[in-house]
Design a protein around this motif. Structure first.
Motif, PDB file in Angstrom:
ATOM      1  N   ILE A   1      -0.191   3.310   7.069  1.00  0.00           N
ATOM      2  CA  ILE A   1       0.527   2.212   6.410  1.00  0.00           C
ATOM      3  C   ILE A   1       1.346   2.743   5.236  1.00  0.00           C
ATOM      4  N   LYS A   2       0.783   3.694   4.499  1.00  0.00           N
ATOM      5  CA  LYS A   2       1.495   4.251   3.339  1.00  0.00           C
ATOM      6  C   LYS A   2       2.782   4.956   3.739  1.00  0.00           C
ATOM      7  N   ILE A   3       2.823   5.504   4.947  1.00  0.00           N
ATOM      8  CA  ILE A   3       4.062   6.159   5.381  1.00  0.00           C
ATOM      9  C   ILE A   3       4.878   5.260   6.313  1.00  0.00           C
ATOM     10  N   GLY A   4       4.511   3.954   6.356  1.00  0.00           N
ATOM     11  CA  GLY A   4       5.316   2.970   7.075  1.00  0.00           C
ATOM     12  C   GLY A   4       5.080   2.892   8.559  1.00  0.00           C
ATOM     13  N   GLN A   5       3.931   3.350   9.031  1.00  0.00           N
ATOM     14  CA  GLN A   5       3.639   3.328  10.475  1.00  0.00           C
ATOM     15  C   GLN A   5       2.531   2.307  10.768  1.00  0.00           C
ATOM     16  N   GLU A   6       2.895   1.022  10.644  1.00  0.00           N
ATOM     17  CA  GLU A   6       1.909  -0.052  10.818  1.00  0.00           C
ATOM     18  C   GLU A   6       1.313  -0.068  12.213  1.00  0.00           C
ATOM     19  N   GLU A   7       2.140   0.122  13.243  1.00  0.00           N
ATOM     20  CA  GLU A   7       1.637   0.037  14.615  1.00  0.00           C
ATOM     21  C   GLU A   7       0.651   1.166  14.912  1.00  0.00           C
TER      22      GLU A   7
ATOM     23  N   ILE B   1      -6.332  -3.923   4.229  1.00  0.00           N
ATOM     24  CA  ILE B   1      -5.782  -2.676   3.679  1.00  0.00           C
ATOM     25  C   ILE B   1      -4.544  -2.979   2.841  1.00  0.00           C
ATOM     26  N   TYR B   2      -3.645  -3.813   3.364  1.00  0.00           N
ATOM     27  CA  TYR B   2      -2.456  -4.191   2.594  1.00  0.00           C
ATOM     28  C   TYR B   2      -2.841  -4.828   1.252  1.00  0.00           C
ATOM     29  N   ILE B   3      -3.846  -5.702   1.305  1.00  0.00           N
ATOM     30  CA  ILE B   3      -4.274  -6.392   0.078  1.00  0.00           C
ATOM     31  C   ILE B   3      -4.832  -5.396  -0.921  1.00  0.00           C
ATOM     32  N   GLN B   4      -5.626  -4.426  -0.443  1.00  0.00           N
ATOM     33  CA  GLN B   4      -6.156  -3.404  -1.341  1.00  0.00           C
ATOM     34  C   GLN B   4      -5.055  -2.538  -1.933  1.00  0.00           C
ATOM     35  N   LEU B   5      -3.962  -2.381  -1.174  1.00  0.00           N
ATOM     36  CA  LEU B   5      -2.803  -1.628  -1.674  1.00  0.00           C
ATOM     37  C   LEU B   5      -1.898  -2.503  -2.540  1.00  0.00           C
ATOM     38  N   GLU B   6      -2.324  -3.750  -2.766  1.00  0.00           N
ATOM     39  CA  GLU B   6      -1.594  -4.722  -3.583  1.00  0.00           C
ATOM     40  C   GLU B   6      -0.199  -4.979  -3.009  1.00  0.00           C
ATOM     41  N   ASP B   7      -0.129  -4.995  -1.687  1.00  0.00           N
ATOM     42  CA  ASP B   7       1.112  -5.274  -0.974  1.00  0.00           C
ATOM     43  C   ASP B   7       0.858  -6.505  -0.117  1.00  0.00           C
TER      44      ASP B   7
ATOM     45  N   LYS C   1      -1.400  11.696  -3.514  1.00  0.00           N
ATOM     46  CA  LYS C   1      -0.175  11.276  -2.816  1.00  0.00           C
ATOM     47  C   LYS C   1       0.338  12.331  -1.833  1.00  0.00           C
ATOM     48  N   ASP C   2      -0.546  13.177  -1.384  1.00  0.00           N
ATOM     49  CA  ASP C   2      -0.211  14.152  -0.347  1.00  0.00           C
ATOM     50  C   ASP C   2      -0.643  13.534   0.990  1.00  0.00           C
ATOM     51  N   TYR C   3       0.173  12.614   1.484  1.00  0.00           N
ATOM     52  CA  TYR C   3      -0.234  11.793   2.616  1.00  0.00           C
ATOM     53  C   TYR C   3      -0.339  12.585   3.917  1.00  0.00           C
ATOM     54  N   GLN C   4       0.505  13.579   4.092  1.00  0.00           N
ATOM     55  CA  GLN C   4       0.432  14.357   5.327  1.00  0.00           C
ATOM     56  C   GLN C   4      -0.888  15.130   5.419  1.00  0.00           C
ATOM     57  N   LYS C   5      -1.303  15.751   4.296  1.00  0.00           N
ATOM     58  CA  LYS C   5      -2.606  16.427   4.297  1.00  0.00           C
ATOM     59  C   LYS C   5      -3.718  15.405   4.467  1.00  0.00           C
ATOM     60  N   GLY C   6      -3.548  14.239   3.838  1.00  0.00           N
ATOM     61  CA  GLY C   6      -4.541  13.178   3.992  1.00  0.00           C
ATOM     62  C   GLY C   6      -4.706  12.793   5.447  1.00  0.00           C
ATOM     63  N   ILE C   7      -3.577  12.648   6.163  1.00  0.00           N
ATOM     64  CA  ILE C   7      -3.620  12.298   7.589  1.00  0.00           C
ATOM     65  C   ILE C   7      -4.292  13.416   8.385  1.00  0.00           C
ATOM     66  N   TYR C   8      -4.000  14.671   8.030  1.00  0.00           N
ATOM     67  CA  TYR C   8      -4.610  15.820   8.719  1.00  0.00           C
ATOM     68  C   TYR C   8      -6.133  15.752   8.643  1.00  0.00           C
ATOM     69  N   PHE C   9      -6.669  15.523   7.435  1.00  0.00           N
ATOM     70  CA  PHE C   9      -8.126  15.461   7.285  1.00  0.00           C
ATOM     71  C   PHE C   9      -8.700  14.159   7.850  1.00  0.00           C
TER      72      PHE C   9
END
Length: 557
Positions: free
Chosen positions: A256-262, A298-304, A219-227
């Protein structure tokens, strides 16, 4: 009397060494001949070893095994310990590919013993690595890590970069399966350093992708985005389009996890626009549609689920011409299936009509896949609406198409739809006819038997009073990995045990079924209230016996 001349010649011969040559020449011919034979046999062993490994690369492990065993026999015959060690290792690998982990372990251990005897560190590192993987197959993760770590130590100490990289990747995989993401990061980062020294961009991109995924798990999304951004950038330096999509997808998932769909859509659209699909260049509009499908997935895999449906429905607006409308077919297909699955037939029909209007005049081969998926979705809807003859006619047409085009998957699906529809009509002889065709195809073409078909036959067994036979089949279905969430099998087992007057066993299966429905209901909480109500009150499951989910609660009580 020996003449002085003879004595003199003899002395000269000794001085020149000729007498010695004459004396040993007959004996010397034997070792020279033997050496030539040994060299020929070694060459044959080497040839067989290479041939065996080529067969392994072609995914023919059984044939490879026979060749490698012949190579091993030659190496043993000529007492070539190094050749013997490598042959043992490769025989173990062939057994591994045949899923015989015990035999693999046996041969790798023999290879390890020889490697240590002759002090061949490369063979030792390889054998230790393979012993670790054999322990993985035997379900012994601690032993797996122990031997992989030994392989890594030897490879590092001897500067064997290939085996060092291999051991690092395998250790990362072992810790990933052991759900230790921080250890995964440790070994992947070490592997990444090696990959960068060797300028292997594809490996580098995959390692960066793994780091992005692992930081996502933490759940370290910023580092995830970096890599993930690094992985996307590196993947663009390769010719691997699939890798570009994989890297773009993880970056989109993180957005998507941080709310930036576009941002997610834009990131994937750049990749999609650079590719060809179905043999033609994608227009900007088609690329957008394909991207929307990927984001919805992706949304479906995230169960959203609700955002996925909203995105697909929004995307239907604004198509200006037939080509753009055609690009909406896959989205329509998913919406049809979704609303049909939750029991909202009105919505399913609405989108079905739109899809049919678009599809009926499309002749371009590039739309064939979309039309086939649409046909499948509409068959499901017509079956659920009780339009049996319409479903049979459509399934027969699809079956003919499948057989004309030699598509096993479509053929099996068509046979299942025919069997299920005739089952709903109560024509069990037809069900068995199509079921037998399906199972015969599965056996002859060596594809997995359809679990849905087996479940359908079990439903018939219940209808015909063969309770124990049905119980055997349902239990078999639940024992497979793909059926752990099969509510139908659990409710059917509960009812079967009720018929056998075994109420405690029946209650246990009802409770399991309710637990599965509860998991699904929790996922539905992301939906609008109307969709949640449709799911619980209208949605049904089962092949011959249609049961509302709400009825399961009632039957348990």
């Amino acid at each position: 009397m020996v003449s002085r001349k003879a004595i003199g010649l003899a002395a000269l011969a000794i001085a020149l060494g000729l007498a010695e040559v004459e004396a040993i020449a007959p004996a010397a011919e034997q070792p020279i001949a033997q050496t030539a034979i040994v060299q020929d046999r070694k060459a044959e062993g080497d040839r067989l070893l290479e041939q065996g490994n080529q067969l392994r690369q072609k995914n023919q492990p059984q044939q490879a095994l026979e060749v490698l065993l012949n190579a091993l026999a030659i190496y043993r015959e000529i007492k070539d310990r190094k050749g013997e060690g490598f042959a043992l290792k490769d025989i173990g690998n062939a057994y591994s590919e045949l899923k015989d982990n015990a035999k693999n372990l046996e041969y790798q251990q023999q290879a390890l013993a020889i490697a240590r005897e002759i002090k061949d560190t490369d063979l030792e590192a390889r054998a230790l690595n393979n012993i670790g993987l054999a322990h993985q197959g035997l379900g012994k993760p601690a032993k797996e890590i122990e031997y992989l770590q030994q392989s890594l130590t030897i490879a590092t100490n001897t500067q064997n970069s290939f085996m060092e990289f291999t051991a690092l990747i395998n250790l990362a995989d072992a810790y990933s399966r052991g759900k230790q993401p921080k250890k995964v990061i440790e070994f992947v980062e070490s592997a990444l350093k090696l990959a960068r020294t060797q300028n292997t961009k594809e490996q580098e991109a995959r390692l960066l992708l793994t780091l992005a995924k692992t930081h996502t798990i933490l759940k370290d999304y910023q580092k995830g985005i970096y890599f993930a951004k690094q992985s996307v950038k590196t993947s663009w330096q390769t010719n691997n389009q699939q890798l570009k999509l994989e890297c773009g997808t993880i970056l989109a998932t993180l957005f998507i996890k941080i709310g930036q769909e576009e941002n997610a859509i834009n990131e994937l659209q750049k990749i999609v626009e650079s590719t060809k699909k179905d043999g033609h260049e994608l227009t900007k509009y088609e690329a957008r549609k394909f991207t929307e499908l990927m984001i919805a997935q992706i949304y479906i895999q995230l169960e959203d689920f609700q955002p996925a449906i909203n995105l697909l429905e929004r995307g239907l607006i604004g198509a200006k011409n037939p080509v753009e409308r055609a690009a909406n077919l896959p989205s329509l297909g998913i919406l049809i299936m979704f609303y049909g699955a939750i029991g909202d037939n009105q919505k399913a029909n609405e989108f079905g009509k739109q899809a049919l209007e678009i599809a009926k005049n499309l002749e371009d081969p590039k739309y064939l896949t979309s039309k086939l998926f649409l046909t499948i979705f509409l068959l499901y809807i017509s079956l659920e609406q009780g339009k049996h003859q319409e479903t049979i006619n459509g399934a027969q047409e699809l079956l003919k198409f499948a057989r004309d085009n030699k598509s096993t998957d479509l053929e099996l699906f068509s046979l299942f739809m025919l069997a299920q529809t005739y089952g709903r009509q109560g024509d069990y002889s037809k069900v068995k006819q199509y079921a037998q065709q399906s199972l015969t195809i599965s056996q002859e073409r060596k594809v997995p038997q359809e679990e849905m078909m087996l479940s359908l036959l079990a439903d018939i067994s219940i209808k015909e009073g063969r309770i124990n036979e049905a119980i055997f089949t349902y239990r078999k279905l639940l024992s497979t990995d793909n059926n752990n969430s099969d509510v139908n099998s659990r409710v059917s087992l509960a009812r079967a045990y009720q018929k056998l007057n075994l109420p405690s066993t029946a209650i246990a299966f009802y409770k399991q079924a309710v637990n599965q429905i509860e998991k699904q209901r929790i996922l539905m909480q992301t939906f609008a209230s109307g969709l949640q109500e449709s799911f619980l009150k209208k949605s049904t499951f089962g092949y011959l016996t249609q049961i509302k989910r709400a009825d399961v609660y009632r039957e348990l009580s």
